[in-house]
Design a protein around this motif. Structure first.
Motif, short mmCIF file in Angstrom:
data_model
loop_
_atom_site.label_atom_id
_atom_site.label_comp_id
_atom_site.label_asym_id
_atom_site.label_seq_id
_atom_site.Cartn_x
_atom_site.Cartn_y
_atom_site.Cartn_z
N ILE A 46 -8.88 -9.17 8.82
CA ILE A 46 -7.54 -9.72 8.60
C ILE A 46 -6.66 -9.47 9.81
CG2 ILE A 46 -5.47 -9.51 7.18
CD1 ILE A 46 -7.32 -8.58 4.91
N PHE A 47 -6.76 -8.27 10.35
CA PHE A 47 -5.96 -7.90 11.51
C PHE A 47 -6.26 -8.81 12.70
CE2 PHE A 47 -3.41 -5.04 13.96
CZ PHE A 47 -3.98 -5.03 15.23
N PHE B 192 -17.33 -7.17 7.51
CA PHE B 192 -16.47 -8.21 6.97
C PHE B 192 -15.61 -8.87 8.03
CE2 PHE B 192 -17.11 -8.40 2.49
CZ PHE B 192 -17.73 -7.21 2.17
N PHE C 134 -12.99 -5.23 6.34
CA PHE C 134 -12.23 -6.31 5.75
C PHE C 134 -10.83 -6.33 6.36
CE2 PHE C 134 -11.82 -9.60 2.79
CZ PHE C 134 -10.66 -9.48 2.06
N GLY C 135 -10.25 -5.15 6.44
CA GLY C 135 -8.91 -5.03 7.04
C GLY C 135 -8.93 -5.42 8.51
N LEU C 136 -9.99 -5.01 9.21
CA LEU C 136 -10.10 -5.35 10.63
C LEU C 136 -10.13 -6.87 10.80
CD1 LEU C 136 -10.61 -4.45 13.57
CD2 LEU C 136 -13.05 -4.55 13.08
N GLN D 207 -15.91 1.60 3.14
CA GLN D 207 -16.78 0.79 3.98
C GLN D 207 -16.39 -0.67 3.92
OE1 GLN D 207 -20.81 1.55 2.86
NE2 GLN D 207 -20.81 3.56 3.80
N ILE D 208 -16.07 -1.14 2.73
CA ILE D 208 -15.71 -2.55 2.60
C ILE D 208 -14.37 -2.83 3.24
CG2 ILE D 208 -15.04 -4.32 0.95
CD1 ILE D 208 -17.17 -3.37 -0.90
N PHE D 209 -13.37 -2.03 2.90
CA PHE D 209 -12.04 -2.36 3.38
C PHE D 209 -11.80 -2.04 4.84
CE2 PHE D 209 -10.21 -4.39 -0.04
CZ PHE D 209 -10.58 -3.78 -1.23
N ALA D 210 -12.59 -1.15 5.40
CA ALA D 210 -12.41 -0.85 6.83
C ALA D 210 -12.62 -2.12 7.65
CB ALA D 210 -13.36 0.24 7.26
#
Lengths: 247, 292, 329
Positions: free
Chosen positions: B110-111, B43, B106-108, B101-104
Motif C-alpha cells: 500500500i505504501f 503482498f 501488505f502495508g508495504l 507476516q501478512i500485514f508487514a
C-alpha cells in the motif's frame, strides 16, 4: 476385546512405505511402548491412528469402532488423547486456559471448566503456574501441560509422543512417575513412543518394536530386548542390557 | 453471453495468451521462490513489478534509454529493493505471528502504491517509441513484436533462473534452505544470506518482467495489483515452491485469461482467473507440482 | 504459531478508577451528538461508530479466530445491496432488509469459507482478495442491481419504520451506536464463552486444537458467518444513511484495507482494539483528507501503509497490547 486394535495398517508416501502391515493390540489398562530407530514409522503410525493421514490399507479399531476416515478432532472425541513430539501448547494463552479449552469438550461452561482444569493441573503439578502465560514454561513444564490438556478431554487411551525428548534429564524420573500415575490414578491406557531405552523399559508392560515400517517384535520388555532383530536394528551390538537391571 | 469468434481470432488469442503467460510465469517465479524458502507471501510483489515498470519508464523519459537496455538497471534496482525489504522488514517477522507476516508486506505494498501516486501522479504513462514495437507475423498470425520479445526474454530469464537453482552451488544452497532450513544451517549454509539472496533474485525477476512489460503496457501506480493477483493464482495453480510449476501455470493462466475475454466479455477476464484460483484451491490445494 | 494478542488473563477485579473512567466514556459516547450537534461532528461520530462496528466484526474472524480476511468489504456491499434491492424491487422494510442482508452475507460467507478454509493463512488472505474483486466486478456489470450507476433509495417521510430521519439525523447516530454496541456485547460474551476459547485455540494452533476435539472448520465457519453478518448490517445502515450506493463505494479494496488497519493499530484480538483504532484513525483520515486535498488519497494511503507495516513489525498487539504491557510494568 482389545481397547485399540491396529491390523495390517499400511501407509505410503509416494514410493516410500512408512508403515507396512503393522498389527498389534492394546489391552485396556496397559502401558504399551512403541520403539524403533528414526524412520521406523512410529510417528507416522501415530498420525494415522489420530486421523491426520488416511491409511492406504488395514484397519484401526477403538473399542470395536473403526477409526479410519475420522478427522483428528473426531478421533479425540471418540476417546483418544495425544501429545506431540514437538510440544504444541496454545502459546498465547495462560496455562489454565490451555487446559480449559480441552475441558470444555465435556463442560462447556467456562466456570466449571476452570475448576476441572485446576484438577488436571494439580495432577501434573502445574497448578501453581496456572495464570502464567504458556510461553514462559520450560520444555518439561510444557510437556506436562500438554499431558494435562490431553487428559482434560477425558480420553480412555492416551498416546504420548516422545515425552522425554528435549527434557532436562533430572526431571525424567518425575515424568515417569507421572506417567505411571496416569494409568493407576486416572485409569487411562497408554501408548508411549520413546527413544530413551531406560524409560521405555521401566514403564512399559509390553513393547512393540518397529523397523523400516514393520513390526519386528511384540512382547514384554525383557523378551523384546533380547530379540536378535531388535538388537540389530535398534540397539546395535554396543548395547548390553545389564542382567538384573530394572527393565 | 458466449460468442464464438473466428478461428483466426481464436488462434491469435491463444498465442497472445501464451506470450503473456510467459511473462506471468516470470513474475510468479519470484513469489514461488520466496514462499518455498520461508513460507511468506510477498503482498507487495505487484508493487515491486510496478516499480520495475516505472524504472524502465523513467530511464526512457529522462535518459532516452530503451526498455530493452534498461533491463539490467531494473533488475539491479529491484534486486536492491528486495534485499532492503528483507533486511528491513522480513527478517524481523520470520517466525512471528501470521498477522505480522501478512500485514508487514501488505502495508508495504500500500505504501509503495501510494508513494508512486504521490510522486508521479495517477496518470497513465506510456513509453511512446520503444525500439521494439508494432506487429509481426508468426505462422501467419499477427502478434505484437514487443510481446514476442518480452515472452522470449521471460523464457530466457526463466531458463537462467532454473539453471541457477539446479546447477550452481548458490542455487543448491537456496534449494537446500527451502527444503529444510535447519538441516541446511547445520550443513554450514548461511540461511540469512540465502533469504536475502532469495528476496533479491525474486525482486530482480520482477524487475526484468517490469522492464519488458513497460514497452507495451500502460504504467500507472495501480498496475501492480492486477498482475500480483494473477501471480498468486499462478503460484497456487503451479504449486508453491515449484519454479517449473510457475511456468506451466503461467501459460495456462495466460490462455485462460484471453479465452475468457474473447468468449465471455473483456470485463470478466479476471473474474475467470480468480475463479480458477478458487477451483484449484478446492480440488488440489497444493497445485499441479506443489510440494505442500 | 504464536499469536500477537495479549493473553486474556486480565487481573480482575478492575480498579475503581478504571470503572469510573469506563462509565464516563460510555456517557460521553451516548451524549456526544447532543453536545456536538453540528452536522460535521455528528457525521464524524457516525463514521467512527460505523467503522468500529465493521472493525469489531472483522476482529471476531481475524483477531479471535486468526483467519485474516483482506476482502471483508464484500460483506459490506452484500448487506448494502441486499437491503436496497429488496426495498426497491419488493418494497420490503429496510429493517427487514437489514436482517435479510445479514442472513445473505452469513450464508455467502459460509459458501466461500468452506473451500477457502483449507488454505493456509497467507493463501486464505489472497483468496479473500480474489473474492472481493470478483464480486466488485460482477456488481459493476450486473444491470439488475444498477451496475456502475448504483442504486438510489427513495426519500420518504421521516419515520423509524422507514429508517429515514432527515430532520433529526442524530437518530442515525443512535442506531449505529446500537448496532456497534450489540456487536461489542456479542464479542464480550464470546470472550467468555466456549466459542471464544475454541476460536482462540484455532488461532493459536489448529493442529493442537484438533487434538483436543475442536472441529476447526465448523468453528471457523461460525466465526466467519458472525463476522460477515455484522459487516453486512453496517452496509445496510450505510445504504439507508446515504440513500445511494454504488459498487465503488461499498465494495472497494480501500474499505477492506481500512477495516484491517483500524484493528491492527488498535489491537487485534482484543475487545477494545477496534474502537481505539476507529477513534484514532478515522479522525486522522479526515484530517489528512482536509489537509492534503486533491492528492489527499495518496497521502492517506501512504500513512496507512506505513502504519500497517510498522505496527505489524514492531507492535503487532496494537495500542491495546502496548497499553496492557505498560500497565503490567
Amino acid at each position: 476385546m482389545a481397547l485399540l486394535s491396529v491390523s495390517g495398517v499400511t501407509k505410503r508416501f509416494g514410493g516410500l512405505i512408512a508403515n507396512n502391515r503393522v498389527s498389534f493390540e492394546v489391552a485396556e489398562g496397559e502401558i504399551l511402548g512403541l520403539i524403533g530407530p528414526n524412520g521406523a514409522g512410529k510417528s507416522t503410525l501415530f498420525e494415522v491412528i489420530n486421523g491426520y493421514y488416511p491409511p492406504d490399507g488395514g484397519e484401526i479399531r477403538f473399542q470395536g469402532q473403526s477409526l479410519v476416515g475420522l478427522r483428528p478432532d473426531q478421533v479425540n472425541r471418540v476417546g483418544i488423547g495425544r501429545t506431540f513430539q514437538k510440544v504444541r501448547p496454545f502459546l498465547g494463552m495462560t496455562v489454565i486456559e490451555n487446559v480449559m479449552v480441552a475441558a470444555m469438550q465435556h463442560t462447556p461452561d467456562p466456570v466449571t471448566a476452570r475448576r476441572e482444569a485446576i484438577k488436571f493441573l494439580e495432577f501434573v503439578e502445574l497448578a501453581g503456574k496456572r495464570d502464567t502465560n504458556a510461553r514462559s514454561l520450560s520444555v518439561g513444564e510444557r510437556k506436562r501441560l500438554e499431558m494435562a490438556r490431553a487428559m482434560a478431554t477425558r480420553p480412555k487411551l492416551l498416546l504420548l509422543d516422545e515425552v522425554t525428548g528435549g527434557v532436562d534429564q533430572r526431571t525424567i524420573p518425575t515424568l515417569l512417575a507421572l506417567i505411571g500415575r496416569v494409568r493407576s490414578e486416572q485409569g487411562l491406557t497408554l501408548v508411549v513412543i520413546e527413544h530413551n531405552m531406560r524409560v521405555i523399559m521401566s514403564i512399559s508392560d509390553r513393547i512393540v518394536a518397529l523397523h523400516l515400517g514393520e513390526v519386528i517384535a511384540d512382547g514384554p520388555p525383557a523378551a523384546v530386548v533380547k530379540e536378535r532383530r531388535v538388537i540389530d536394528a535398534y540397539l546395535g551390538d554396543a548395547f548390553v542390557v545389564p542382567t538384573g537391571s530394572g527393565g | 453471453m458466449l460468442q464464438i469468434p473466428s478461428a483466426e481470432v481464436l488462434i491469435q488469442g491463444i498465442m497472445n495468451g501464451v506470450l503473456m503467460g510467459c511473462l506471468y510465469a516470470l513474475i510468479a517465479a519470484g513469489l514461488s521462490l520466496i514462499f518455498g524458502l520461508m513460507e511468506i507471501v510477498n503482498f507487495a510483489h505487484g508493487e515491486f513489478l510496478m516499480l520495475g515498470m516505472y524504472t524502465a519508464f523513467w530511464m526512457y523519459t529522462l535518459f532516452g534509454l530503451d526498455p530493452l537496455l534498461s533491463v539490467p538497471i531494473c533488475a539491479a534496482a529491484l534486486f536492491l529493493l528486495g534485499w532492503l525489504t528483507h533486511k528491513g522488514i522480513i527478517r524481523r517477522i520470520l517466525g512471528g505471528p501470521m498477522l505480522a507476516q501478512i500485514f508487514a508486506t501488505f502495508g508495504l505494498g500500500i505504501f509503495l502504491r501510494a508513494a508512486a501516486q504521490f510522486l508521479w501522479t495517477p496518470d497513465f504513462r506510456q513509453i511512446a517509441h520503444p525500439l521494439v514495437q508494432g506487429p509481426v507475423k508468426l505462422f501467419g498470425i499477427s502478434i505484437g513484436l514487443a510481446q514476442l520479445v518480452a515472452s522470449g526474454a521471460s523464457l530466457a530469464a526463466f531458463a537462467v533462473l532454473y539453471w541457477f537453482i539446479t546447477r550452481t552451488e548458490a542455487g543448491a544452497a537456496l534449494e537446500a534452505t527451502a527444503q529444510d532450513r535447519q538441516a541446511a544451517a547445520l550443513m554450514g549454509i548461511n540461511t540469512e544470506r540465502m533469504f536475502t539472496l532469495g528476496w533479491g533474485i525474486s525482486s530482480a525477476c520482477v524487475g526484468i518482467a517490469g522492464a519488458f512489460l513497460a514497452s507495451f503496457f500502460y504504467v500507472f501506480p495501480y498496475v501492480g495489483s492486477l498482475f500480483a493477483l494473477i501471480a498468486y493464482v499462478t503460484v497456487a495453480l503451479g504449486g508453491f515452491g515449484s519454479i517449473l510449476g510457475s511456468l506451466v501455470a503461467g501459460i495456462m493462466i495466460g490462455v485462460i485469461e484471453v479465452m475468457a475475454g474473447l468468449l465471455i466479455a473483456p470485463a470478466f477476464k479476471y473474474v475467470a482467473v480468480f475463479l480458477i484460483y478458487l477451483i484449484v484451491v478446492l480440488i488440489r490445494p497444493q497445485g499441479l507440482f506443489g510440494k505442500f | 504459531m504464536a499469536s500477537p494478542a495479549v493473553p486474556f488473563d486480565e487481573p480482575r477485579p478492575r480498579r475503581i478508577g478504571e470503572r469510573i473512567l469506563f462509565v464516563l466514556l460510555l456517557l460521553a459516547i451516548v451524549a456526544y451528538p447532543l453536545v456536538f450537534p453540528l452536522p460535521y461532528y455528528r457525521d464524524l461520530g457516525i463514521k467512527i461508530l460505523l467503522y468500529a462496528l465493521l472493525a469489531q466484526a472483522w476482529n471476531i474472524l481475524a483477531g479471535y479466530c486468526g483467519q485474516i480476511s483482506l476482502g471483508h468489504a464484500v460483506f459490506f456491499g452484500v448487506g448494502a445491496y441486499t437491503s436496497s434491492v429488496l426495498q426497491l424491487s419488493a418494497g420490503w422494510s429496510p429493517w427487514v432488509g437489514l436482517a435479510a442482508g445479514m442472513l445473505v452475507a452469513a450464508v455467502f460467507s459460509v459458501l466461500i469459507g468452506y473451500p477457502c478454509f483449507r488454505l493456509r493463512g497467507h493463501y486464505f488472505a489472497i483468496a479473500t482478495i480474489a473474492v472481493g474483486e470478483i464480486v466488485h466486478t460482477l456488481a459493476i456489470n450486473w444491470e439488475f442491481i444498477g451496475g456502475a450507476r448504483g442504486l438510489t433509495l427513495p426519500i420518504q417521510p421521516d419515520s423509524l419504520a422507514a429508517f429515514q430521519f432527515y430532520k433529526s439525523k442524530y437518530i442515525y447516530y443512535y442506531i449505529i451506536l446500537a448496532l456497534a454496541a450489540l456487536c461489542f456485547l456479542i464479542t464480550w460474551h464470546l470472550e467468555r464463552s466456549r466459542l471464544g476459547y475454541y476460536l482462540r485455540g484455532i488461532r493459536e494452533d489448529p493442529v493442537a486444537a484438533q487434538s483436543v476435539g475442536i472441529p476447526i472448520t465448523r468453528y471457523k465457519l461460525i466465526a466467519m458467518a458472525l463476522s460477515a453478518a455484522f459487516v453486512a448490517a453496517g452496509g445496510s445502515f450505510y445504504a439507508q444513511y446515504l440513500l445511494y450506493i454504488d459498487p465503488d463505494s461499498v465494495f472497494p479494496l480501500a474499505l477492506s484495507i481500512m477495516i484491517c488497519l483500524l484493528v491492527v493499530v488498535g489491537g487485534v484480538g482484543t475487545l477494545w482494539g477496534p474502537l481505539v483504532g476507529a477513534a484514532l484513525m478515522i479522525p486522522l483520515s479526515e484530517f489528512t483528507r482536509i489537509q492534503f486535498g486533491g492528492t489527499g488519497s495518496a497521502v492517506d494511503l501512504l500513512i496507512y501503509g506505513g502504519l500497517l507495516t510498522i505496527v505489524a513489525v514492531f507492535q503487532p498487539a496494537g495500542l491495546v497490547g502496548l497499553f496492557r504491557r505498560l500497565r503490567r510494568e
